[in-house]
Structure formats: C-alpha cells, structure tokens
Design a protein around this motif. Structure first.
Motif, short mmCIF file in Angstrom:
data_model
loop_
_atom_site.label_atom_id
_atom_site.label_comp_id
_atom_site.label_asym_id
_atom_site.label_seq_id
_atom_site.Cartn_x
_atom_site.Cartn_y
_atom_site.Cartn_z
N ILE A 169 0.84 -1.20 0.00
CA ILE A 169 0.00 0.00 0.00
C ILE A 169 0.87 1.25 0.00
N LEU A 170 1.86 1.30 0.87
CA LEU A 170 2.71 2.49 0.96
C LEU A 170 3.50 2.71 -0.32
N LYS A 171 3.90 1.63 -0.97
CA LYS A 171 4.65 1.75 -2.22
C LYS A 171 3.76 2.24 -3.36
N GLY A 172 2.43 2.17 -3.18
CA GLY A 172 1.51 2.58 -4.24
C GLY A 172 1.35 4.08 -4.39
N PHE A 173 1.88 4.84 -3.41
CA PHE A 173 1.77 6.31 -3.48
C PHE A 173 3.07 6.90 -4.01
N PRO A 174 2.97 7.92 -4.86
CA PRO A 174 1.75 8.56 -5.38
C PRO A 174 1.24 7.97 -6.70
N GLY A 175 2.03 7.07 -7.30
CA GLY A 175 1.72 6.62 -8.65
C GLY A 175 0.38 5.95 -8.82
N ALA B 213 8.88 8.45 2.36
CA ALA B 213 9.54 7.81 1.21
C ALA B 213 10.42 8.80 0.46
N GLU B 214 10.16 10.09 0.62
CA GLU B 214 10.94 11.12 -0.07
C GLU B 214 12.12 11.62 0.76
N ILE B 215 12.26 11.14 1.98
CA ILE B 215 13.33 11.60 2.87
C ILE B 215 14.46 10.59 2.85
N PRO B 216 15.71 11.01 2.65
CA PRO B 216 16.83 10.07 2.64
C PRO B 216 16.93 9.29 3.95
N GLU C 280 18.81 19.68 8.12
CA GLU C 280 18.33 18.30 8.08
C GLU C 280 16.98 18.17 8.77
N GLU C 281 16.80 18.89 9.87
CA GLU C 281 15.52 18.85 10.57
C GLU C 281 14.41 19.43 9.70
N SER C 282 14.71 20.51 8.97
CA SER C 282 13.72 21.08 8.07
C SER C 282 13.36 20.09 6.97
N PHE C 283 14.35 19.38 6.45
CA PHE C 283 14.10 18.37 5.42
C PHE C 283 13.24 17.25 6.01
N TYR C 284 13.57 16.81 7.23
CA TYR C 284 12.79 15.75 7.88
C TYR C 284 11.33 16.19 8.04
N ARG C 285 11.10 17.40 8.50
CA ARG C 285 9.74 17.87 8.74
C ARG C 285 8.95 18.01 7.44
N GLN D 175 1.08 15.54 -0.52
CA GLN D 175 1.22 15.45 -1.98
C GLN D 175 1.00 14.02 -2.46
N ALA D 176 1.53 13.05 -1.70
CA ALA D 176 1.45 11.65 -2.13
C ALA D 176 0.01 11.16 -2.22
N VAL D 177 -0.85 11.62 -1.31
CA VAL D 177 -2.24 11.13 -1.29
C VAL D 177 -3.18 12.05 -2.05
N ALA D 178 -2.66 13.13 -2.61
CA ALA D 178 -3.53 14.12 -3.24
C ALA D 178 -4.35 13.53 -4.37
N GLY D 179 -3.80 12.55 -5.08
CA GLY D 179 -4.51 11.98 -6.21
C GLY D 179 -5.45 10.85 -5.86
N ALA D 180 -5.57 10.53 -4.59
CA ALA D 180 -6.43 9.41 -4.17
C ALA D 180 -7.88 9.85 -4.13
N GLN D 181 -8.68 9.31 -5.02
CA GLN D 181 -10.11 9.63 -5.01
C GLN D 181 -10.77 8.97 -3.81
N GLY D 182 -11.60 9.71 -3.13
CA GLY D 182 -12.34 9.16 -2.00
C GLY D 182 -11.66 9.30 -0.66
N ILE D 183 -10.44 9.83 -0.62
CA ILE D 183 -9.79 10.00 0.68
C ILE D 183 -10.52 11.08 1.46
N LYS D 184 -10.70 10.86 2.76
CA LYS D 184 -11.47 11.75 3.61
C LYS D 184 -10.57 12.84 4.22
#
Length: 415
Positions: free
Chosen positions: A120-126, A206-209, A222-227, A235-244
């Motif tokens: 499931i986690l690997k399915g975002f955002p594609g 998934a986008e953080i080293p 690094e803390e700013s990158f982490y946050r 952004q990753a879930v933005a394309g998910a139709q039906g997300i609440k």
C-alpha cells in the motif's frame, strides 16, 4: 543450589526439578516456591528422597532435622495428590497448545497484513486511488476484528528487512491507534478513518533520505528536510479519489503538540484534529519502543513513563490517560519478575485482570520455540515487579525477546 530432604520441605522453600526433566514431574514449572502441603506429598510420591533448593529465592527455610525418622501416622493420600496434579498438568498442557495455536494464527495474520501495508505504501503517489482503496480495505479488516476483541498481544520478531521498517511501523501505529480509539468510544466510521490515516501517516517519508530519517540528531537544515515529510505525505495522497479530510488531517497533524510546540502549523489543544491527536500518541509510543537503533529502545513501561512525565504537555491529557489504561499496568513487552523468582515477558493483556497478563516464561531447560506461556489468572503466581532488560542476563533477554521489534496485534484480527 543445595540439597534438602523431602521431609524437611515446607511452603516458601524454592525448589528446582530441572535435573529431573519437565515431562517427568507433575508440576507446571521446573522451578518454583512450594505453596502447599499437597505439593510436598506429590514430591514424596515421586519417590524422591531429597531435592535441590535455593536459599536466595526462598521465603522460608527448610524444617529442622526431625528428632526421629519420619513415619506416616495417618492414611497416605500422596498417590491421589500426584494423580490429581498429573491430570491438572495435562489440562494445562492442552490450554497451552491452544494458546500457542492462537499466537501462531495472529503471527501469520500479522505477517500478511504487514506485506499488504508495504504494498500500500509503495503505491503512493503513482497508484494513489488504488493504494488508498487497499488501505481502506486493510483498515476495515483490522477494525472488524477489533470490535469485540478482548486482548492485545505482541510478536517478537528476530529479523526483519530494513526496507520493511516503515510498513511495520505503520501497522503498529494503526493497531495502537485503533485500540485507543476504541477506548475513547469512537464510532465505527471514525475508527475506519482513523485506521486509514494511521496507516498512511508517514507515507511522505519515502521522499526523505534514510540517513536523515535514522539520524539521532539533525542539523537545522536536516531537521527542516525531515519535517517536510508532512508536505510530501499530503502530496502523495492528493490523487487518491475518496480520501477523507479526517484521513488527510492525520497525515498533516500527527506531529502537532497539545501545547502548540509541534509542527508544521504549531496547532494547540482542540485545534488539532481529534484523530490526529490519537495517532500522535500511538506514533510516539512505537517510535520509543522501536527506534531505528535498537540500543535506544525503551521498554513499554519506560516509554509510557517518558510520555507521561517528560512529554505530557505534547499530548491530549485525556487521551494519554486512556492510552496508559488501555496498555495496562504491565504493557505487552514488559520484562517482569514473578513471585516464584522466575523472569518472564508480558505477551498479552487481560483487560478484566490487568495485574494478571499472559507471560512467556524464561526456562533454560525448555527451548524458546516451546517456551511456557502462563496465564496468571490460572496459577498461584503474581508479578512482583517490572525489570529493565539491562539488568537481566543476556541469555534471558535473548530467550524472551530476540533482538528485533515489538509488534502489536489484537485477538480479534486473527479470527
């Protein structure tokens, strides 16, 4: 260990039957404190003249040497006592077999759900819409099992692939969040939204080293990158139709603090969405118990103590109190000393008897794969105290909790 004649035994003397072998005596444990004369009669019926005893773990000394040799002056009921104890042991062995089967079912179910969570986690955002639908299905399965469930258990896994850490964390946070949500009397719909949001709360990582994710300390950049994983998650879930909205808000707000010191928006108190407040507690607890570096791991009791005493201002106080109550006096994963001197690990809670959980018992004479499980509601034992694994011999810790994570699951999800 010292030797003592059977006829000098009395309640409180700690004895060992390890040299005899667990299958060749009627007692549940190889080592224990004698609790009553019935046990002494059973030992005598076994034909033993003397037995090993441990002064350090005894609460009473053996009786003095008798002035005259022991002679029975009444009817000998020891054979009946021995037969009764053997029958009781057979019944307990059958219960132990059923407990093992239940834990094995839960472990298989957990492994299946962890694999699903990873996909499931690997399915975002594609494949956001499809991945979200799969996440909702997984959350529904756990919620359906949770309703009416009466216990929580842990699984102690020796090895896991590093790339699966996020999936196991996501699944742990989902289960812990749902346990707390149930304790707070959330509706079924709220529980389902909570489950999905908790599962996806860290999808942006998934986008953080990995170097930044695993760092014990970070530089300000690094803390700013982490946050930024919060924004990446949205952004990753933005394309998910039906997300609440409630599910997106968990991703957006699970690092907000009750006192306004969190991120990204420094929300405080009731401004923080309710479901996000729940996930914040579950997320912090699992991060303390299962950090990237195992030597930094807190015991469950230590994690709860830190959250309550040191970090209490970060969490909704009512929810934190409910979480502590839900996990019990001795949370799953706690090392404990028992009243017979033995050491065990809390494997499962008994909600109707918080002081009497299910214990995995350390016994050097029994392989770990066959380790004894004791339901303290059914035996004449109690927990004397919790103990840090740092104060236990290495072989005891490795037997009870091989180096790995604590993973939480509930009875209902294995049915």
């Amino acid at each position: 260990m010292q030797k003592v004649p059977i006829d000098r035994l009395q309640p409180g003397v700690f004895i060992s039957l390890s040299s005899i072998g667990w299958l060749r005596h009627p007692f549940l444990l190889n080592e224990f404190r004698i609790a009553n004369p019935k046990q002494i009669r059973a030992l005598r019926e076994m034909g033993l003249a003397e037995i090993e005893w441990d002064p350090a773990r005894s609460t009473a000394q053996p009786l003095p040497e008798p002035a005259v040799p022991f002679e029975a002056d009444e009817e000998d009921f020891s054979r009946a006592a021995l037969a009764g104890m053997l029958d009781e042991k057979r019944q307990r062995l059958e219960r132990l077999r059923r407990q093992r089967e239940a834990l094995a079912r839960r472990e298989r179910q957990y492994a299946q759900h962890a694999t699903a969570a990873s996909d499931i986690l690997k399915g975002f955002p594609g494949r956001a819409t499809q991945a979200h639908a799969s996440g909702r299905q997984l959350a529904n399965q756990v919620v359906d099992g949770l309703i009416g469930a009466e216990s929580m258990a842990i699984h102690l896994v020796n090895q896991k692939f590093k790339e699966s850490d996020m999936a196991f964390h996501a699944l742990n946070v989902m289960v812990l969040s749902l346990l707390l949500g149930r304790a707070l009397d959330l509706s079924e719909d709220e529980l389902r939204h909570l489950g999905v949001g908790a599962l996806l709360h860290d999808v942006g990582k998934a986008e953080i080293p990995p170097r930044i994710l695993r760092a014990a300390t970070r530089t300000p950049p690094e803390e700013s990158f982490y946050r930024a994983h919060i924004g990446y998650g949205i952004q990753a879930v933005a394309g998910a139709q039906g997300i609440k909205v409630a599910e997106r808000n968990i991703i957006a707000c699970h690092h907000e603090h009750w006192d306004g010191s969190g991120f990204p928006n420094k929300l405080a108190g009731d401004k923080i969405p309710r479901l996000a407040r729940i996930v914040a507690i579950a997320n912090r607890y699992d991060n303390l118990c299962n950090p990237f570096e195992l030597h930094h791991a807190k015991t469950p009791a230590e994690a709860l103590r830190q959250m309550f005493k040191t970090e209490g201002a970060h969490f909704d106080p009512t929810m934190l109190q409910a979480f502590i109550k839900t996990l019990g006096v001795y949370p799953p994963g706690s090392f404990v000393h028992l009243s017979n001197g033995a050491v065990g690990l809390v494997v499962e809670t008994n909600p109707d008897a918080l002081l009497n959980p299910l214990i995995m018992l350390y016994d050097r004479d029994i392989p770990r794969s066959e380790a004894m499980l004791l339901d303290l509601r059914e035996v004449d034992l109690k927990i004397d105290s919790a103990v840090s694994p740092a104060k236990l011999p290495v072989e005891v810790v490795e037997y009870l909790a091989p180096r790995g994570r604590l993973d939480y699951y509930v009875e209902g999800t294995a049915r």
